[in-house]
Design a protein around this motif. Structure first.
Motif, PDB file in Angstrom:
ATOM      1  N   MET A 165       5.451  -7.585  13.608  1.00 40.49           N
ATOM      2  CA  MET A 165       4.558  -8.346  12.723  1.00 40.49           C
ATOM      3  C   MET A 165       3.380  -8.859  13.534  1.00 40.49           C
ATOM      4  O   MET A 165       3.528  -9.282  14.677  1.00 40.49           O
ATOM      5  N   ASN A 166       2.173  -8.822  12.947  1.00 42.61           N
ATOM      6  CA  ASN A 166       0.971  -9.244  13.674  1.00 42.61           C
ATOM      7  C   ASN A 166       0.144 -10.239  12.871  1.00 42.61           C
ATOM      8  O   ASN A 166      -1.076 -10.244  12.951  1.00 42.61           O
ATOM      9  N   SER A 167       0.793 -11.112  12.120  1.00 41.01           N
ATOM     10  CA  SER A 167       0.069 -12.127  11.345  1.00 41.01           C
ATOM     11  C   SER A 167      -0.678 -13.048  12.302  1.00 41.01           C
ATOM     12  O   SER A 167      -0.181 -13.391  13.369  1.00 41.01           O
ATOM     13  N   GLY A 168      -1.863 -13.464  11.904  1.00 41.55           N
ATOM     14  CA  GLY A 168      -2.659 -14.346  12.743  1.00 41.55           C
ATOM     15  C   GLY A 168      -3.084 -15.585  11.983  1.00 41.55           C
ATOM     16  O   GLY A 168      -2.553 -15.891  10.918  1.00 41.55           O
ATOM     17  N   LEU A 169      -4.055 -16.280  12.537  1.00 37.02           N
ATOM     18  CA  LEU A 169      -4.569 -17.518  11.956  1.00 37.02           C
ATOM     19  C   LEU A 169      -6.044 -17.357  11.629  1.00 37.02           C
ATOM     20  O   LEU A 169      -6.791 -16.801  12.419  1.00 37.02           O
ATOM     21  N   VAL A 201       0.873  -1.157   0.000  1.00 35.80           N
ATOM     22  CA  VAL A 201       0.000   0.000   0.000  1.00 35.80           C
ATOM     23  C   VAL A 201       0.913   1.211   0.000  1.00 35.80           C
ATOM     24  O   VAL A 201       1.760   1.359   0.893  1.00 35.80           O
ATOM     25  N   ALA A 202       0.764   2.080  -1.005  1.00 38.35           N
ATOM     26  CA  ALA A 202       1.639   3.253  -1.139  1.00 38.35           C
ATOM     27  C   ALA A 202       1.652   4.077   0.143  1.00 38.35           C
ATOM     28  O   ALA A 202       0.612   4.385   0.711  1.00 38.35           O
ATOM     29  N   GLY A 203       2.849   4.375   0.639  1.00 37.19           N
ATOM     30  CA  GLY A 203       3.006   5.176   1.849  1.00 37.19           C
ATOM     31  C   GLY A 203       2.666   4.429   3.124  1.00 37.19           C
ATOM     32  O   GLY A 203       2.587   5.024   4.188  1.00 37.19           O
ATOM     33  N   SER A 204       2.465   3.122   3.034  1.00 37.28           N
ATOM     34  CA  SER A 204       2.084   2.340   4.206  1.00 37.28           C
ATOM     35  C   SER A 204       2.919   1.060   4.245  1.00 37.28           C
ATOM     36  O   SER A 204       4.138   1.128   4.174  1.00 37.28           O
ATOM     37  N   PHE A 205       2.269  -0.082   4.304  1.00 35.80           N
ATOM     38  CA  PHE A 205       3.016  -1.323   4.457  1.00 35.80           C
ATOM     39  C   PHE A 205       3.415  -1.907   3.104  1.00 35.80           C
ATOM     40  O   PHE A 205       2.822  -1.639   2.077  1.00 35.80           O
ATOM     41  N   ASN A 206       4.459  -2.729   3.175  1.00 34.89           N
ATOM     42  CA  ASN A 206       5.006  -3.401   2.008  1.00 34.89           C
ATOM     43  C   ASN A 206       5.598  -4.708   2.515  1.00 34.89           C
ATOM     44  O   ASN A 206       6.629  -4.710   3.159  1.00 34.89           O
ATOM     45  N   SER A 207       4.929  -5.816   2.267  1.00 35.40           N
ATOM     46  CA  SER A 207       5.449  -7.088   2.773  1.00 35.40           C
ATOM     47  C   SER A 207       5.402  -8.152   1.678  1.00 35.40           C
ATOM     48  O   SER A 207       4.537  -8.142   0.812  1.00 35.40           O
ATOM     49  N   ASN A 208       6.366  -9.044   1.739  1.00 32.58           N
ATOM     50  CA  ASN A 208       6.451 -10.178   0.830  1.00 32.58           C
ATOM     51  C   ASN A 208       6.032 -11.440   1.564  1.00 32.58           C
ATOM     52  O   ASN A 208       6.392 -11.636   2.722  1.00 32.58           O
ATOM     53  N   LEU A 209       5.297 -12.307   0.873  1.00 29.38           N
ATOM     54  CA  LEU A 209       4.879 -13.586   1.409  1.00 29.38           C
ATOM     55  C   LEU A 209       5.387 -14.682   0.480  1.00 29.38           C
ATOM     56  O   LEU A 209       5.147 -14.641  -0.726  1.00 29.38           O
ATOM     57  N   ARG A 220       8.976  -5.433   4.158  1.00 31.45           N
ATOM     58  CA  ARG A 220      10.017  -4.851   3.316  1.00 31.45           C
ATOM     59  C   ARG A 220      10.462  -3.478   3.825  1.00 31.45           C
ATOM     60  O   ARG A 220      11.532  -3.010   3.485  1.00 31.45           O
ATOM     61  N   ASN A 221       9.660  -2.834   4.678  1.00 35.22           N
ATOM     62  CA  ASN A 221      10.045  -1.551   5.259  1.00 35.22           C
ATOM     63  C   ASN A 221      10.969  -1.720   6.462  1.00 35.22           C
ATOM     64  O   ASN A 221      11.721  -0.814   6.783  1.00 35.22           O
ATOM     65  N   ASP A 222      10.876  -2.869   7.153  1.00 34.86           N
ATOM     66  CA  ASP A 222      11.703  -3.143   8.321  1.00 34.86           C
ATOM     67  C   ASP A 222      11.861  -4.659   8.444  1.00 34.86           C
ATOM     68  O   ASP A 222      10.961  -5.351   8.931  1.00 34.86           O
ATOM     69  N   SER A 223      12.980  -5.190   7.994  1.00 35.04           N
ATOM     70  CA  SER A 223      13.164  -6.644   7.937  1.00 35.04           C
ATOM     71  C   SER A 223      13.206  -7.310   9.312  1.00 35.04           C
ATOM     72  O   SER A 223      13.184  -8.533   9.407  1.00 35.04           O
ATOM     73  N   ALA A 224      13.239  -6.528  10.401  1.00 40.70           N
ATOM     74  CA  ALA A 224      13.152  -7.113  11.740  1.00 40.70           C
ATOM     75  C   ALA A 224      11.743  -7.644  12.011  1.00 40.70           C
ATOM     76  O   ALA A 224      11.542  -8.436  12.925  1.00 40.70           O
ATOM     77  N   ASN A 225      10.774  -7.218  11.208  1.00 38.15           N
ATOM     78  CA  ASN A 225       9.393  -7.671  11.345  1.00 38.15           C
ATOM     79  C   ASN A 225       9.157  -8.812  10.363  1.00 38.15           C
ATOM     80  O   ASN A 225       9.208  -8.624   9.143  1.00 38.15           O
TER      81      ASN A 225
END
Length: 119
Positions: free
Chosen positions: A91-95, A21-29, A54-59
């Motif tokens: 990171m807050n991924s859930g199930l 999302v532009a200006g927000s999160f960027n993650s690879n799965l 992708r914005n903070d690889s610690a997450n």
């Protein structure tokens, strides 16, 4: 992007998805999985999924899931599934199991069993 390769009763799967999302999160799965039809009525499946911010690889998070479906008929099946996810950083991924869609840092585990009937 995804691919499936079938050999006999086994299907191997791989996928890559970028959520941005532009200006927000960027993650690879990244995901790897399999389906095995042990018999025409019994399916055993599983997968491993890795998500990184992708914005903070610690997450990041890693999830593993196993499931099985036994078809009693064309419209009725018994199922069981179990999954665990480990979140690092923010990171807050859930199930989806038990509708725990947002997880906390650390490990979340869930399991379900049931019967599914299509009307």
């Amino acid at each position: 992007v995804g691919t499936v390769y079938k050999f006999g009763a086994v299907s191997a799967k791989a996928q890559f998805v970028n959520y941005k999302v532009a200006g927000s999160f960027n993650s690879n799965l990244y995901g790897l999985g399999m389906d095995w039809y042990a018999t025409p009525a019994l399916n055993v499946n599983g997968g491993v999924y890795y998500r990184v911010d992708r914005n903070d690889s610690a997450n990041s998070s890693i999830m593993g899931a196993l499931g099985t479906v036994y078809s009693l008929s064309v419209r009725t099946a018994l199922y069981a599934q179990v999954a665990a996810i480990n979140n690092r950083g923010a990171m807050n991924s859930g199930l989806a199991i038990g509708y725990a869609l947002y997880g906390l840092q650390g490990t979340t585990t869930g399991a379900t069993i049931g019967i599914r009937h299509t009307f």
